[in-house]
Design an enzyme around this catalytic site. Sequence first.
Site, mmCIF file in Angstrom:
data_model
loop_
_atom_site.group_PDB
_atom_site.id
_atom_site.type_symbol
_atom_site.label_atom_id
_atom_site.label_comp_id
_atom_site.label_asym_id
_atom_site.label_seq_id
_atom_site.Cartn_x
_atom_site.Cartn_y
_atom_site.Cartn_z
ATOM 1 N N ASP A 44 0.884 -1.522 0.040
ATOM 2 C CA ASP A 44 -0.553 -0.366 0.012
ATOM 3 C C ASP A 44 0.650 0.907 0.322
ATOM 4 O O ASP A 44 1.608 1.514 0.733
ATOM 5 C CB ASP A 44 -1.192 -0.135 1.109
ATOM 6 C CG ASP A 44 -2.269 1.191 1.125
ATOM 7 O OD1 ASP A 44 -3.116 0.916 2.288
ATOM 8 O OD2 ASP A 44 -1.644 1.903 0.384
ATOM 9 N N HIS A 45 1.048 1.683 -1.242
ATOM 10 C CA HIS A 45 2.150 3.018 -1.162
ATOM 11 C C HIS A 45 2.259 3.390 -0.156
ATOM 12 O O HIS A 45 3.448 4.786 -0.293
ATOM 13 C CB HIS A 45 2.350 2.974 -2.757
ATOM 14 C CG HIS A 45 1.453 3.643 -3.545
ATOM 15 N ND1 HIS A 45 0.472 3.555 -3.789
ATOM 16 C CD2 HIS A 45 1.482 5.526 -3.474
ATOM 17 C CE1 HIS A 45 -0.094 4.712 -3.981
ATOM 18 N NE2 HIS A 45 -0.037 5.653 -3.405
ATOM 19 N N HIS A 61 -6.301 2.272 0.986
ATOM 20 C CA HIS A 61 -5.305 3.490 1.416
ATOM 21 C C HIS A 61 -6.212 4.491 2.769
ATOM 22 O O HIS A 61 -4.779 5.146 3.847
ATOM 23 C CB HIS A 61 -5.383 4.918 -0.008
ATOM 24 C CG HIS A 61 -4.280 4.000 -0.346
ATOM 25 N ND1 HIS A 61 -3.368 3.196 -0.564
ATOM 26 C CD2 HIS A 61 -4.997 4.577 -1.799
ATOM 27 C CE1 HIS A 61 -3.085 2.784 -1.697
ATOM 28 N NE2 HIS A 61 -3.698 3.522 -2.923
#
Lengths: 389, 510
Positions: free
Chosen positions: B199-200, B262
């Site tokens: 999950d950047h 996110h």
Amino acid sequence: MRDSAMRSIPQQIPVPDTLDVESIERTLAKLWQETAHEREHQVDDAVLRTRAADLMVYLKDESLLAQTHQIISELATYHPCRAVLMAGDRTAPKRDIEMYVSAHYSSEKRVASSRLCCEEITLTARGEFVSELPSAAVPLLVPDLPVFLWWRDETGAEEKVLSQLCQAADRLIIDSADSPDPAGHIDSVARKLKLAREEEIVLSDINWARLLPWRASLAHFYDVQGCRTALDQIDHVRIDFTGEPEKSSIVSVQGLLIAGWLASRLDWKLADKTQALASQGRTYNFSKDDRSVVVSFNVIHRPAMKTGRLTQIELENSELKAVFGVSRSEDGTHLETWTQIGGQSYPSRSLPVRNMSDAQLLSREMEMLCDDKVYEEAIAAAMEMVRHR
Amino acid sequence: MTEPPLNPLRAGIRLGPTAEPCVVIIFGGTGDLTRRKLLPALFRLAQQRLIPAEFAILGTSRHPMSDEEYRSKMREALAEFSDEDGIDEAAWNSFAQGIFYVAGEFKDAESFNTIKSRLEEIDQQRKTQGNRIFYLATAPEFFGLIAEQLAAANLSRSQDRAWTRIIVEKPFGHDLESARSLNNKLAQVFEERQIYRIDHYLGKETVQNLLVFRFANSIFEPLWNYQYIDHVQITNAEAIGVEGRGGYYEQAGALRDMMQNHVFQLVSLIAMDPPVSLNPNDIRDEKFRALQTVRTIIPEQVADNAVRGQYGPGQVLGQTVVGYREEPGVDPHSSTETFAAMVIRFDNWRWANVPFLLRSGKRLQKRVTEIAIYFKEVPHRLFSDTGAPLEPNVLLIRIQPNEGITLRFGAKLPGQALRIRWVNMDFRYGSSFGVKPPEAYERLLLDCILGDSTLYARRDMVERGWEIVTPILEAWKTPAVDFPNYESGSWGPDASFDLARRVGREWRKP
């Protein structure tokens, strides 16, 4: 692209019998207001007054002021700070403290659309008034910020001033790079280390920071498990540095530091006093367990590079015919590493190594607030080598 | 298994932990993610000496090409997507020696045997010691198949001291059932400790700073609960549209694409209790525990607690743009939401009666991701006649852009009269530390190579996120009759403002 501009209002503030800190703060506030008003007509953003640290800089005389202003101007991009510069020349005819203020701002857009700024207060004194500089400078520091002292006087003449300033600082930063007397300089560093311990502050050396790419490259050899057997039985280290071959008896500070680091980390003990000279450079005998490790220094002529800078390091295990090497390319822009064990090559690589500016190196030191035991042990080992001269 | 000996030259504060030799095998090796993010990140890590010389990349996709052709393509990608000024050719040439390629099909078992043979050659040549990271930069429908093929080729488990890890890109499934199915397939082949779900957002500096902010400072934690906090708003706004990815987005929508992963990661970082240590699982345990106590929204409550929207034409940042339904690859009658807002509540002591207002959307007024923590008003108003309405204190954490933290508080205006103005006390990453933080993918890739899973999503978190949104997904299967319902360049549909007012709050204008 980074673009930094310095605005300076060299306001001369006569120093009364007692230092008026409030008038200096008012002058600085006025400087900010004028700067902000001027910038309003040019840009949309307000001028942001930011300070993340206090930086005191002591210069041995005023000749270094212009260069130091430039360094602070660049440093502001990384560490917005209040910089208090002191230039003291005890040999000059006496002159009471003179003071002026200036500010630096950056036009770098990337920084949150605001301008990084910092403020600089410069104090100069001559003759006996040099002794008064610490008491003038220290009250000007912004409270509750880390305090760094960058000492740019290697004459050794102002030890009392140094001690007084250390009492106000959290970190003492020096640069051991350019001394014409490397051995004497190592001795001076060792004494500063002692002072730092007494004042409970930390000592930092910019020259040690310059060695980081070399140390990282050498450390990497030990990360590879397949190489450990060969590395654990190193019997020869060759360290090359730039200089004049006819002065081959002098080993550069960088050479001493890197050798001291290897010795302290790998637990090598200096075997005996050696006066042996190779055709160029100097040789030291160490021992580890029942094994001998010979460290030899060699002077290499590279006019394009500054004197005393490392050019190549090789770790060798003669029994296993293993060599682990790090070298700086001819143009100085890369560090190249290679490994050979018994005729078999491991992956080599070439990585860029920039000549970092003084501001960038100083910035790195200002990122750390804890002590560096590894450096202290390297200095101690280098001192041992110096004493064996 | 004995631990490898410590590196004596790495002692000290300046030489951080180094990554072990390894090969990163990228499925989707010629794809957009590889070119834009993975390759530039790995090259930067190499330049910073954070990954060793004994490192290799093996790209794989359907297209046949030689190693040299693949290196050339990666060089072009670096030139296009690296944000450095110029590429250091000597550094690139030595890095490129470790880039290899093999063509293959996911459905073809023989392709995986070829990959295996190639990896053995690379181990010999590059001394990568058998360590592997399989990066699935492919469409999600291939994740399960690739995992099965890796198992069949005996590539999923490592030998001796070597390790094998797998990185999976989001989305992790399409809904709860598919997420569980994918997780089960991965679990048949890999142990949980081998699986890194990326999950950047978690790689962003400010997101990591949340842990430091909350748990390295003593002054905030005593206030971090229902007694002092009125509500929390999380906004994840994009000014861009679907950017040519209409085909993918039609199957996703805002709830799946952003909210479930996110935004919920941000919720968990705000809502969690202090972990007992910085061990990755201790942190992830607390994050999961926080999400576990989110009150279930039953189907009858969806309409009151969630709002969906779809952008129509409008003007964004000075440009006139089309609506979602006019985007390429999008059904002209699409009911896919490009905006989602919801109110969640926690059934725990810390957050009882503290609503969390969440919203995420495309083609909003500007790009911003922020967390706004609204404190309760003072219990007794002493300053009611000061010429300005009393405002609550707000702690604002900006994730992007202008990363930083702001505290809003009241201060007296200089002068004779007692007048209050609300001012901001600002910490900005860009101003306080004038250096560029690492890219999210740099941090995340390095962490995986180092074996640190703190910033990766764990199975239970992923499935819990799906559990929370499932009633909403079910309700939103009904075609939306009012789409598009917000103009591009606005802050979303009117219904989202009504949502906030229903709980007695107003959305911030970021």
